[in-house]
Motif scaffolding. Sequence first.
Motif, short mmCIF file in Angstrom:
data_model
loop_
_atom_site.label_atom_id
_atom_site.label_comp_id
_atom_site.label_asym_id
_atom_site.label_seq_id
_atom_site.Cartn_x
_atom_site.Cartn_y
_atom_site.Cartn_z
N LEU A 166 0.84 -1.19 0.00
CA LEU A 166 0.00 0.00 0.00
C LEU A 166 0.87 1.24 0.00
O LEU A 166 2.02 1.21 0.47
N ILE A 167 0.31 2.32 -0.52
CA ILE A 167 0.98 3.61 -0.45
C ILE A 167 0.10 4.56 0.36
O ILE A 167 -1.11 4.44 0.36
N ARG A 168 0.76 5.49 1.06
CA ARG A 168 0.01 6.54 1.76
C ARG A 168 0.00 7.75 0.85
O ARG A 168 1.05 8.25 0.44
N ARG A 169 -1.19 8.19 0.49
CA ARG A 169 -1.35 9.30 -0.44
C ARG A 169 -0.74 10.58 0.12
O ARG A 169 -1.00 10.95 1.26
N GLY A 170 0.07 11.24 -0.70
CA GLY A 170 0.74 12.47 -0.29
C GLY A 170 0.01 13.72 -0.69
O GLY A 170 0.37 14.82 -0.27
N HIS A 171 -1.03 13.58 -1.52
CA HIS A 171 -1.77 14.74 -2.03
C HIS A 171 -3.25 14.38 -2.14
O HIS A 171 -3.61 13.21 -2.18
N PRO A 172 -4.12 15.39 -2.20
CA PRO A 172 -5.54 15.12 -2.44
C PRO A 172 -5.73 14.47 -3.81
O PRO A 172 -4.92 14.70 -4.70
N PRO A 173 -6.75 13.69 -4.04
CA PRO A 173 -7.73 13.27 -3.06
C PRO A 173 -7.16 12.16 -2.18
O PRO A 173 -6.28 11.42 -2.58
N GLY A 174 -7.65 12.07 -0.99
CA GLY A 174 -7.24 10.99 -0.10
C GLY A 174 -5.91 11.19 0.59
O GLY A 174 -5.31 10.23 1.07
N GLU A 175 -5.45 12.43 0.68
CA GLU A 175 -4.17 12.69 1.32
C GLU A 175 -4.13 12.08 2.71
O GLU A 175 -5.06 12.24 3.50
N GLY A 176 -3.06 11.33 3.01
CA GLY A 176 -2.88 10.71 4.31
C GLY A 176 -3.48 9.32 4.44
O GLY A 176 -3.20 8.62 5.40
N LEU A 177 -4.32 8.93 3.48
CA LEU A 177 -4.94 7.61 3.53
C LEU A 177 -4.09 6.58 2.81
O LEU A 177 -3.37 6.91 1.85
N TRP A 178 -4.16 5.35 3.25
CA TRP A 178 -3.45 4.25 2.62
C TRP A 178 -4.32 3.68 1.50
O TRP A 178 -5.53 3.54 1.65
N SER A 179 -3.68 3.37 0.38
CA SER A 179 -4.40 2.90 -0.79
C SER A 179 -3.48 2.02 -1.63
O SER A 179 -2.29 1.92 -1.38
N LEU A 180 -4.06 1.42 -2.65
CA LEU A 180 -3.26 0.67 -3.62
C LEU A 180 -2.47 1.66 -4.47
O LEU A 180 -2.95 2.75 -4.76
N PRO A 181 -1.27 1.28 -4.90
CA PRO A 181 -0.57 2.14 -5.84
C PRO A 181 -1.35 2.20 -7.15
O PRO A 181 -1.93 1.21 -7.58
N GLY A 182 -1.39 3.38 -7.74
CA GLY A 182 -2.11 3.51 -9.01
C GLY A 182 -2.39 4.96 -9.32
O GLY A 182 -1.97 5.85 -8.60
N ALA A 219 5.85 2.02 -10.67
CA ALA A 219 7.25 2.47 -10.66
C ALA A 219 7.37 3.88 -10.08
O ALA A 219 8.25 4.14 -9.26
N GLU A 220 6.46 4.77 -10.50
CA GLU A 220 6.52 6.15 -10.01
C GLU A 220 6.26 6.25 -8.51
O GLU A 220 6.91 7.03 -7.82
N GLU A 221 5.32 5.46 -8.01
CA GLU A 221 4.92 5.59 -6.62
C GLU A 221 5.70 4.71 -5.65
O GLU A 221 5.75 5.01 -4.46
N THR A 222 6.30 3.62 -6.14
CA THR A 222 6.96 2.68 -5.21
C THR A 222 8.40 2.33 -5.57
O THR A 222 9.08 1.70 -4.77
N GLY A 223 8.86 2.67 -6.76
CA GLY A 223 10.20 2.29 -7.18
C GLY A 223 10.30 0.85 -7.66
O GLY A 223 11.38 0.39 -8.03
#
Length: 127
Positions: free
Chosen positions: A14-30, A48-52
């Motif tokens: 999971l990634i934690r969103r760094g910007h709106p929408p959903g900033e601060g929430l955990w979600s699937l990369p995409g 690749a962009e969000e997780t390397g």
Amino acid sequence: MGAIIRDGSGRLLLIRRGHPPGEGLWSLPGGRIGPGESDSDAVVREVAEETGLTVTPGRLAGAVERPGPGGAVYVIRDYLAEVSGGTLSAGDDAADARWFTEEELVRLPLSPGLLDALTEWAVIAPP
């Protein structure tokens, strides 16, 4: 679109969103599909962009509709994917990227509907 990725121990990425929408929430990369881009190409690029990580996309796990700004409705298709390379590190609009067990998911601030969708698609066991 999003990517459902597990590691060798069965944990979910999971990634934690760094910007709106959903900033601060955990979600699937995409993210959004670019002009002329296939879902498969978008999965590879966004992960690749969000997780390397480099991934090989697999089958469609499921799709959901989510409300967007101005009354828009987004259709989000989530695909199973396998890691084929790279090193995990948060990037792009991700504030963090981590592996979580299914038991840990229920304690996280998740994007609305994520837990229900993953359960409905039989990606995770019901909590």
